[in-house]
Design an enzyme around this catalytic site. Structure first.
Site, PDB file in Angstrom:
ATOM      1  N   GLY A  11      35.934  49.023  -6.261  1.00 61.01           N
ATOM      2  CA  GLY A  11      36.999  48.753  -7.233  1.00 61.01           C
ATOM      3  C   GLY A  11      36.763  49.496  -8.524  1.00 61.01           C
ATOM      4  O   GLY A  11      35.929  50.400  -8.594  1.00 61.01           O
ATOM      5  N   ASN A  12      37.517  49.142  -9.557  1.00 55.66           N
ATOM      6  CA  ASN A  12      37.294  49.742 -10.878  1.00 55.66           C
ATOM      7  C   ASN A  12      37.592  48.698 -11.945  1.00 55.66           C
ATOM      8  O   ASN A  12      37.982  47.576 -11.636  1.00 55.66           O
ATOM      9  CB  ASN A  12      38.132  51.012 -11.048  1.00 55.66           C
ATOM     10  CG  ASN A  12      39.613  50.731 -10.916  1.00 55.66           C
ATOM     11  OD1 ASN A  12      40.203  50.038 -11.739  1.00 55.66           O
ATOM     12  ND2 ASN A  12      40.224  51.240  -9.853  1.00 55.66           N
ATOM     13  N   ARG A  13      37.407  49.074 -13.196  1.00 59.26           N
ATOM     14  CA  ARG A  13      37.458  48.089 -14.281  1.00 59.26           C
ATOM     15  C   ARG A  13      38.861  47.817 -14.808  1.00 59.26           C
ATOM     16  O   ARG A  13      39.032  47.088 -15.776  1.00 59.26           O
ATOM     17  CB  ARG A  13      36.599  48.574 -15.457  1.00 59.26           C
ATOM     18  CG  ARG A  13      35.137  48.664 -15.141  1.00 59.26           C
ATOM     19  CD  ARG A  13      34.366  49.093 -16.380  1.00 59.26           C
ATOM     20  NE  ARG A  13      33.015  49.466 -16.049  1.00 59.26           N
ATOM     21  CZ  ARG A  13      32.027  48.598 -15.869  1.00 59.26           C
ATOM     22  NH1 ARG A  13      32.259  47.312 -16.001  1.00 59.26           N
ATOM     23  NH2 ARG A  13      30.818  49.024 -15.559  1.00 59.26           N
ATOM     24  N   SER A  14      39.892  48.399 -14.210  1.00 54.86           N
ATOM     25  CA  SER A  14      41.245  48.206 -14.753  1.00 54.86           C
ATOM     26  C   SER A  14      41.665  46.735 -14.665  1.00 54.86           C
ATOM     27  O   SER A  14      41.494  46.093 -13.632  1.00 54.86           O
ATOM     28  CB  SER A  14      42.230  49.064 -13.973  1.00 54.86           C
ATOM     29  OG  SER A  14      43.537  48.716 -14.341  1.00 54.86           O
TER      30      SER A  14
END
Ligand code: CTP
Length: 413
Positions: free
Chosen positions: A220-223
């Site tokens: 995933g990512n931090r968005s």
């Protein structure tokens, strides 16, 4: 820089009122004509003589003490911009409800000029749902909010609520008055308004995608989805028919057509199947560039050793849209960069065939993922650009949608 611009500087009764003196000085030095307006409470904090001395004309304090018979409409109609710095909880409430309680609140209601409001108060007050509600209603109406910062407050407390610095308030005013983005002439009134996107279909993506490794793990990512959700809210407040394709659990207005997705492939399907019926597509989502070639059906066990996860590229949704879009559709991309912001963003804009690209330097404090604030540069395919200093994500959404509106062709009747 601000030569000939007429700015009404409203000062209300917060401890931070002394910073209005510095703001006034900066505006006057930049060539602006500053008309100071103080509330009664403000005069307990700073002296009217000081505001008069550093403004361009004597301070105005009352509806009744002016040589002009109707000072509030005169001030409201002749201003190029009104700034309220600092803004107390009281003025936010009066402005939101349209209560004409004094010269400043009457002037705010009597103007069509852009309004910049800089709240400052104790953390408890700032966080109160009533205050937050007032701020978000005002933002929805197009008021530019310069959010308070965290720091030392009156009485020795520390927290959110400290007035933004005079430099950053000045920058917001300067970019509001001089921003020449996507064909908007310098100083022209923004087109924003409660019906300026009526009859338009706007699709927005938000949040970070998650690509499964096994039933419990993902890439995933931090968005957080905050910028995309703010865009949906503002587009809705301007009368658009809004579809929000989101991975986020943040709320959205029931009037928004919400499509929840998790992976890049689901987002691709949700967007491309709706692309032709939308006039505007804004790709605010952080879409994974790679995903595991196959997700394990069972949880990978530690005792099985370090897994060898083979990755494959995902499809680039924005580039796909850019290559196949219909005439007149406005396509907006985002770019999260950590270095060479403008150069990287400009090449992304061209490569993906977008009309506008919103670039944020995610390495800067307060910018990008998970923050309530953002600072961006919006690049236009025609070569224009505008920098927006640290502002709330709703304020950024307003400017992005102004740029979008300027690129939309008129609706044929
Ligand atoms: N984007 C997309 N599909 C992808 C990856 C990105 O539609 N598979 C979109 C994003 O929604 C954003 C824009 O492309 O609007 C730029 O995303 P960004 O992650 O900054 O760029 P990348 O294409 O991943 O390029 P790089 O890795 O070189 O930064």
């Amino acid at each position: 820089m601000l030569e000939g611009r007429r700015i009404v500087l409203g000062v209300t009764g917060g401890i931070a009122a002394y910073k209005a003196i510095e703001l006034s000085r900066r505006l006057v030095l930049a060539g602006a004509h500053v008309v100071p307006v103080m509330t009664e409470a403000a005069m307990n904090m700073v002296g009217p003589t000081t505001m008069t001395a550093l403004g361009s004309e004597p301070v105005k304090t009352s509806l009744w003490a002016d040589s002009h018979p109707i000072p509030h409409t005169h001030l409201g109609q002749t201003a190029d911009l009104i700034v309220v710095c600092p803004a107390t909880a009281r003025i936010l409430s009066d402005y939101r409800t349209g209560r004409s309680a004094d010269l400043l609140s009457a002037t705010l209601i009597a103007t069509e000029a852009p309004v910049v409001v800089c709240p400052a108060m104790h953390t408890e007050m700032w966080n109160h749902p009533a205050v937050q509600d007032n701020v978000s209603v005002l933002e929805g109406r197009g008021v530019i909010i310069v959010p308070p910062e965290e720091g030392p407050l009156a009485g020795g407390d520390i927290g959110a609520g400290r007035l933004a610095s005079p430099e950053s308030v000045f920058d917001v005013i300067a970019s509001t008055l001089t921003g020449d983005i996507a064909g908007r002439a310098v100083g022209e009134r923004p087109t924003r308004g409660p019906t300026s996107l009526a009859g338009r279909r706007v699709l927005i993506t938000a949040g970070g995608t998650r690509e499964a490794i096994d039933p419990v793990r993902f890439i995933g990512n931090r968005s957080s989805g905050k910028q995309g959700h703010a865009l949906a809210e503002v587009a809705l407040s301007r009368g658009a028919d809004v579809t929000l394709v989101t991975t986020s659990s943040l709320g959205s207005d029931p009037a928004v057509n919400r499509v929840s997705v998790t992976t890049a492939a689901e987002m691709l399907e949700a967007v491309t199947s709706r692309a032709d019926s939308n006039d505007v597509i804004i790709m605010a989502a952080a879409v994974a560039d790679f995903r595991p070639k196959s997700a394990a059906e069972r949880k990978l066990k530690k005792n099985d050793g370090v897994p060898n996860i083979e990755l494959e590229p995902t499809e680039d949704i924005l580039a796909t849209l850019g290559a196949s879009r219909r005439t007149g559709q406005v396509l907006v991309g985002f770019a999260a960069e950590t270095d060479d912001l403008v150069a990287n963003a400009a090449s992304k804009l061209a490569r993906k065939g977008a009309d506008l690209l919103v670039a944020n330097n995610v390495a800067m404090p307060g910018v990008g993922f998970a923050h309530d604030t953002n600072a961006v540069t919006i690049l236009d395919a025609d070569g224009g650009s505008v920098e927006i200093p640290l502002s709330s994500k709703t304020a950024i959404a307003q400017v992005i949608l102004d740029a979008v509106e300027n690129r939309l062709s008129p609706i044929e009747s």
